[in-house]
Design a protein around this motif. Sequence first.
Motif, PDB file in Angstrom:
ATOM      1  N   GLU A  87      -2.283  13.012  -4.871  1.00 22.29           N
ATOM      2  CA  GLU A  87      -3.366  12.528  -4.137  1.00 22.29           C
ATOM      3  C   GLU A  87      -4.474  13.480  -4.097  1.00 22.29           C
ATOM      4  N   ARG A  94      -9.667   8.968  -0.278  1.00 22.69           N
ATOM      5  CA  ARG A  94      -8.631   9.196  -0.911  1.00 22.69           C
ATOM      6  C   ARG A  94      -8.146   8.591  -2.003  1.00 22.69           C
ATOM      7  N   ILE A  96      -5.081   8.285  -5.467  1.00 26.80           N
ATOM      8  CA  ILE A  96      -3.912   8.713  -6.237  1.00 26.80           C
ATOM      9  C   ILE A  96      -4.871   9.067  -7.815  1.00 26.80           C
ATOM     10  N   LYS A 114      -5.438   4.719  -7.867  1.00 28.74           N
ATOM     11  CA  LYS A 114      -5.172   3.929  -6.763  1.00 28.74           C
ATOM     12  C   LYS A 114      -5.863   4.383  -5.538  1.00 28.74           C
ATOM     13  N   ASP A 115      -6.663   3.516  -4.915  1.00 29.03           N
ATOM     14  CA  ASP A 115      -7.495   3.760  -3.634  1.00 29.03           C
ATOM     15  C   ASP A 115      -6.638   3.743  -2.672  1.00 29.03           C
ATOM     16  N   LEU A 116      -6.687   5.017  -1.896  1.00 27.18           N
ATOM     17  CA  LEU A 116      -5.957   4.901  -0.462  1.00 27.18           C
ATOM     18  C   LEU A 116      -6.664   4.943   0.582  1.00 27.18           C
ATOM     19  N   ARG A 118      -8.236   2.972   3.682  1.00 28.53           N
ATOM     20  CA  ARG A 118      -7.691   1.909   4.579  1.00 28.53           C
ATOM     21  C   ARG A 118      -8.321   0.640   4.464  1.00 28.53           C
ATOM     22  N   SER A 120      -9.906  -0.156   1.469  1.00 26.94           N
ATOM     23  CA  SER A 120     -10.134  -0.501  -0.011  1.00 26.94           C
ATOM     24  C   SER A 120     -11.434  -0.484  -0.427  1.00 26.94           C
TER      25      SER A 120
END
Length: 147
Positions: A87, A94, A96, A114-116, A118, A120
């Motif tokens: 991360e 944020r 990954i 990966k989009d973290l 809330r 997106s």
Amino acid sequence: MKTLNDEVTATYTFLGFRYIRMLNPWSLQPVQPRIPLLCVHCKRTLSYTDQILCTKRRWSFGTASAQNACYMNTVRLENINVGSFREERLAQGRFIMGDMNCVCGAIVGYKFCKDLTRDSRNIYQVGRFGLVSSCFVVSQQTCLDCD
């Protein structure tokens, strides 16, 4: 069926050359020659100049100082391995992230895995890449029939 001798009328709309790749409608080959970006260590093709979306990115490997990087639409996946997922908190949120290595073993960049956030809001970056400028050289040769 249209042949090469038939006249064709076309209307052109230019959206942004970096986001489209113009192909000859009959051969499906690129209209412009592609210029490979080569690994500085083994000279394998990592990507092409027509896949660069932005040249104003920065990236650092571990504790090293940040270097210039290119935000890439695609890379040559057969010459790349992605691993060391973690991360990261970036300016836009944020993610990954994964380290991107050439198959020769040299680390050459990163992948947005990966989009973290809330909401997106950065989902369009997932699957795209960053290629660190010091890790590639621009080929002196172009190619018309490369993938």
